[in-house]
Design a protein around this motif. Structure first.
Motif, short mmCIF file in Angstrom:
data_model
loop_
_atom_site.label_atom_id
_atom_site.label_comp_id
_atom_site.label_asym_id
_atom_site.label_seq_id
_atom_site.Cartn_x
_atom_site.Cartn_y
_atom_site.Cartn_z
N PRO A 1 0.98 -1.76 -7.45
CA PRO A 1 1.33 -0.56 -6.69
C PRO A 1 2.00 0.50 -7.55
O PRO A 1 1.78 1.68 -7.38
N ALA A 2 2.85 0.08 -8.49
CA ALA A 2 3.57 1.05 -9.31
C ALA A 2 2.76 1.43 -10.54
O ALA A 2 1.90 0.69 -11.00
N SER A 3 3.06 2.59 -11.08
CA SER A 3 2.48 3.03 -12.35
C SER A 3 3.50 3.89 -13.06
O SER A 3 4.16 4.71 -12.44
N ASN A 4 3.63 3.69 -14.36
CA ASN A 4 4.53 4.50 -15.17
C ASN A 4 3.75 5.43 -16.09
O ASN A 4 4.29 5.95 -17.06
N TRP A 5 2.49 5.59 -15.82
CA TRP A 5 1.58 6.42 -16.61
C TRP A 5 2.13 7.82 -16.79
O TRP A 5 2.69 8.39 -15.85
N GLN B 1 1.28 -8.52 -12.53
CA GLN B 1 1.58 -9.88 -12.97
C GLN B 1 0.56 -10.80 -12.33
O GLN B 1 0.08 -10.54 -11.23
N PRO B 2 0.20 -11.88 -13.00
CA PRO B 2 -0.80 -12.79 -12.44
C PRO B 2 -0.43 -13.22 -11.02
O PRO B 2 0.69 -13.63 -10.75
N GLY B 3 -1.39 -13.06 -10.09
CA GLY B 3 -1.17 -13.50 -8.72
C GLY B 3 -0.44 -12.52 -7.84
O GLY B 3 -0.12 -12.84 -6.70
N THR B 4 -0.15 -11.31 -8.34
CA THR B 4 0.57 -10.35 -7.52
C THR B 4 -0.21 -9.04 -7.42
O THR B 4 -0.78 -8.57 -8.40
N PHE B 5 -0.22 -8.44 -6.24
CA PHE B 5 -0.71 -7.09 -5.99
C PHE B 5 -2.19 -6.90 -6.30
O PHE B 5 -2.66 -5.79 -6.41
N GLY B 6 -2.95 -7.95 -6.45
CA GLY B 6 -4.37 -7.79 -6.73
C GLY B 6 -4.61 -7.27 -8.13
O GLY B 6 -3.85 -7.52 -9.05
N VAL B 7 -5.70 -6.54 -8.31
CA VAL B 7 -6.09 -6.07 -9.64
C VAL B 7 -5.14 -4.99 -10.15
O VAL B 7 -4.74 -4.98 -11.31
N ALA B 8 -4.77 -4.06 -9.30
CA ALA B 8 -3.92 -2.94 -9.71
C ALA B 8 -2.54 -3.06 -9.06
O ALA B 8 -2.43 -3.34 -7.87
N VAL C 1 -0.64 9.56 3.27
CA VAL C 1 -0.59 8.16 2.83
C VAL C 1 -1.93 7.48 3.09
O VAL C 1 -2.45 6.75 2.24
N GLN C 2 -2.51 7.70 4.25
CA GLN C 2 -3.79 7.09 4.58
C GLN C 2 -4.90 7.54 3.63
O GLN C 2 -5.90 6.85 3.45
N ALA C 3 -4.73 8.69 2.99
CA ALA C 3 -5.74 9.20 2.05
C ALA C 3 -5.77 8.40 0.75
O ALA C 3 -6.70 8.54 -0.04
N ILE C 4 -4.78 7.56 0.51
CA ILE C 4 -4.71 6.77 -0.72
C ILE C 4 -5.60 5.54 -0.56
O ILE C 4 -5.43 4.75 0.37
N ALA C 5 -6.55 5.34 -1.48
CA ALA C 5 -7.57 4.31 -1.31
C ALA C 5 -7.03 2.90 -1.51
O ALA C 5 -7.32 2.00 -0.73
N HIS C 6 -6.24 2.69 -2.53
CA HIS C 6 -5.78 1.34 -2.86
C HIS C 6 -4.73 0.88 -1.85
O HIS C 6 -3.73 1.57 -1.63
N PRO C 7 -4.91 -0.28 -1.21
CA PRO C 7 -3.97 -0.70 -0.17
C PRO C 7 -2.55 -0.92 -0.68
O PRO C 7 -1.59 -0.60 0.04
N GLY C 8 -2.40 -1.43 -1.89
CA GLY C 8 -1.06 -1.61 -2.44
C GLY C 8 -0.37 -0.29 -2.72
O GLY C 8 0.80 -0.09 -2.37
N ARG C 9 -1.12 0.64 -3.33
CA ARG C 9 -0.57 1.97 -3.60
C ARG C 9 -0.23 2.68 -2.28
O ARG C 9 0.74 3.42 -2.20
N ARG C 10 -1.07 2.46 -1.27
CA ARG C 10 -0.84 3.12 0.01
C ARG C 10 0.48 2.67 0.63
O ARG C 10 1.28 3.48 1.10
#
Length: 564
Positions: free
Chosen positions: A332-336, A323-330, A271-280
């Motif tokens: 946490p979730a992705s459906n890619w 969504q505007p104002g949430t989770f920063g630029v990216a 988990v610590q290896a994940i760079a983005h704080p929200g994704r982490r």
């Protein structure tokens, strides 16, 4: 033990345990507190164990787990402790489920738990607003739920976790709607440590408020209850049905920490290896779900029930988009590489992953991928059919309608076991006049039209996981992986569903990059005619706004059924 991958268009259910043979019995341990139903608060012993450890059956929904985040879950599982990847190993040999869900929490559960109304275009629209704290409405009482059918089949029925189908009156709570026991939160959101829903406490055993001597991370608490239940049911004289529904990875009501996790998960090297704080933090919450699933598996194994228990693991909807104002630029979730996310009708919002595992059926169909469309309303007749108790079935109907019910669900059980093409050809996704969204799948084609969730155009896009690229996709290759057949995340023919109807060929274009509305007008008209037919049975969506009488300050600081 095996598990077959399913292609499901479903609303909600992450894991359901079904004992398929009679088991020995045990009395419920009661360490302290008064009898259930007394209305008194109950205290708990050390370690967060509830005083009243009554026998339970649990079904476990994982909230907001998308196709992509599900893949991440399994990847994280393989990097973490051995206990957590019991089901992952077994999933490679059972039936894998590629599923689609509803677009929101309250709208998901009704399709799994009850026999729904006569049309999916019903009063609980898949993309309508969920029940918010203090709103006096819920799943209408005239609808018969899955646990009531399981009772008729001779099962004891139990629920642990998040309910979110109405709590303004006691009659709407789980233990009044078919479950013998209920341990969890009647609402949809809470703080993962204090068990508060905003200004009110919200953890229950049946009708009784549960109190604890110390705080435990709620996902761990639910897993502990599930383990205790299975241990007790192992000595019972009748089979059990367990609905286990953890909140994770849904966001917390804690305004200072909306993605609450526990240090033991957040500090893991993977988990610590994940760079983005929200994704982490999101990954840490999913690790807790992994551990909970591992705990359930080990409890089943240790009780000697592996060969007569069936587990369904699914999600309720895709992950939330930025969504505007949430989770920063990216986010946490992705459906890619799927398009859209939670609260949209694109595949990223309604298609989720899962598996079916266990029982004697694995030798027949283990290790296979079931890719035929399955709506969540199909789960009830399929689960009932899997018990092989025919009294409730009316087999003279092609869609296997349960006696005295009005479900539009189809029984897929024999199709899952044999791999034959499934019985569903038309899959309504939503008809929501209030919010202006409609969607339907017929064969290989899908039609989508209507407004974005909260008016955000971000919902019309693809959200690539933070830190990935075309050159470094960081994707795990499995039979269930989605292949777009076109460049990922790049629109070929534009789709603006708030302005016009969009048409996609899901077989050729599962990532919805090429809008065929102008190129295939005859196909578009055929799907719109299906929508018009469903629309004839449309009922206005239920939504009753907050009742001031619900204020926990009027009820001792606790959310209680205030309209009894």
């Amino acid at each position: 033990m095996d598990s077959r991958q399913l292609y499901l268009y479903t609303w909600t259910i992450v894991a359901a345990c079904i004992s398929i043979s009679a088991l020995p019995a045990a009395s419920a341990a009661r360490d302290c507190g008064d009898a259930a139903g007394s209305g008194q608060d109950l205290d708990c012993a050390e370690g967060g164990r509830p005083i009243n450890t009554a026998t339970n059956y649990t079904t476990i929904p994982s909230d907001r787990t998308s196709s992509s985040s599900s893949s991440t879950t399994w990847a994280l599982t393989t990097l973490a402790s051995t206990a957590r990847h019991r089901f992952r190993r077994r999933a490679s040999t059972g039936w894998r489920v590629r599923a689609s869900s509803c677009t929101g929490c309250t709208r998901t559960a009704p399709a799994v738990l009850p026999v729904p109304p006569s049309s999916p275009a019903n009063t609980l629209s898949p993309s309508g607003h969920p029940i918010k704290p203090g709103e006096p409405w819920g799943l209408p009482l005239q609808h018969k739920l899955l646990p009531e059918y399981m009772r008729q089949l001779g099962y004891s029925t139990h629920m642990i976790g998040k309910w979110h189908l109405g709590d303004h009156q006691t009659a709407y709570l789980p233990h009044k709607r078919g479950f013998d026991t209920f341990w969890g939160t009647p609402g949809g959101v809470l703080d993962y440590y204090s068990y508060q829903t905003f200004e009110g406490y919200n953890m229950y055993n049946g009708s009784d408020v549960l109190r604890f001597n110390e705080s435990t991370y709620v996902t761990d608490l639910f897993a502990h209850w599930g383990q205790a239940l299975i241990q007790e049911r192992a000595a019972a004289q009748k089979p059990f049905f367990l609905y286990f529904a953890p909140n994770a990875p849904r966001g917390s009501v804690n305004r200072n920490d909306t993605l609450q996790t526990a240090p033991k998960y957040l500090n893991r090297p993977s988990v610590q290896a994940i760079a983005h704080p929200g994704r982490r933090k999101y990954a840490a919450m999913m690790q807790a779900v992994d551990d909970a699933v591992g705990t359930i598996h080990d409890a089943i194994r240790d009780a000697g029930l592996l060969h007569n228990t069936v587990v369904w693991f699914l999600s309720d909807n895709g992950g939330p988009l930025p969504q505007p104002g949430t989770f920063g630029v990216a986010a946490p979730a992705s459906n890619w590489p799927l398009r859209g996310g939670k609260q949209t009708l694109f595949e990223g919002g309604v298609r989720v992953a899962g598996f079916v595992w266990g029982g004697p059926y694995n030798a027949v169909a283990g290790g296979s991928l079931y890719q035929h469309p399955m709506h969540l309303t199909d789960l009830l007749p399929t689960l009932v059919a899997s018990t092989h108790v025919p009294e409730l079935a009316d087999e003279h109907h092609d869609n296997y309608i349960l006696a005295n019910s009005s479900t539009h669900g189809y029984n897929h059980w024999d199709y899952i076991l044999t791999g034959r093409a499934g019985p569903r050809h038309i899959t309504p996704l939503d008809i929501n006049h209030t919010e202006g969204r409609m969607g339907l799948i017929a064969g290989r084609y899908k039609v989508v039209t209507g407004n974005y969730f909260n008016g955000s155009r971000e919902s019309n896009k693809w959200t690539r996981p933070f830190g990935t690229s075309d050159a470094d996709p960081q994707q795990v290759e499995t039979r269930a992986r989605v292949h777009c057949h076109h460049p990922e995340g790049r629109e070929q023919t534009p789709c603006s569903p708030e302005k016009e109807v969009c048409l996609f060929d899901l077989l050729d274009d599962p990532c919805e990059t090429n809008n065929l509305a102008a190129a295939r007008p005859e196909v578009l008209e055929e799907l719109l005619e299906h929508i018009r037919r469903w629309n004839a049975s449309y009922h206005p969506v239920i939504r009753i706004l907050n009742d001031p009488a619900s204020d926990p300050a009027l009820h001792g600081g606790v959310w209680r059924p205030w309209m009894d």
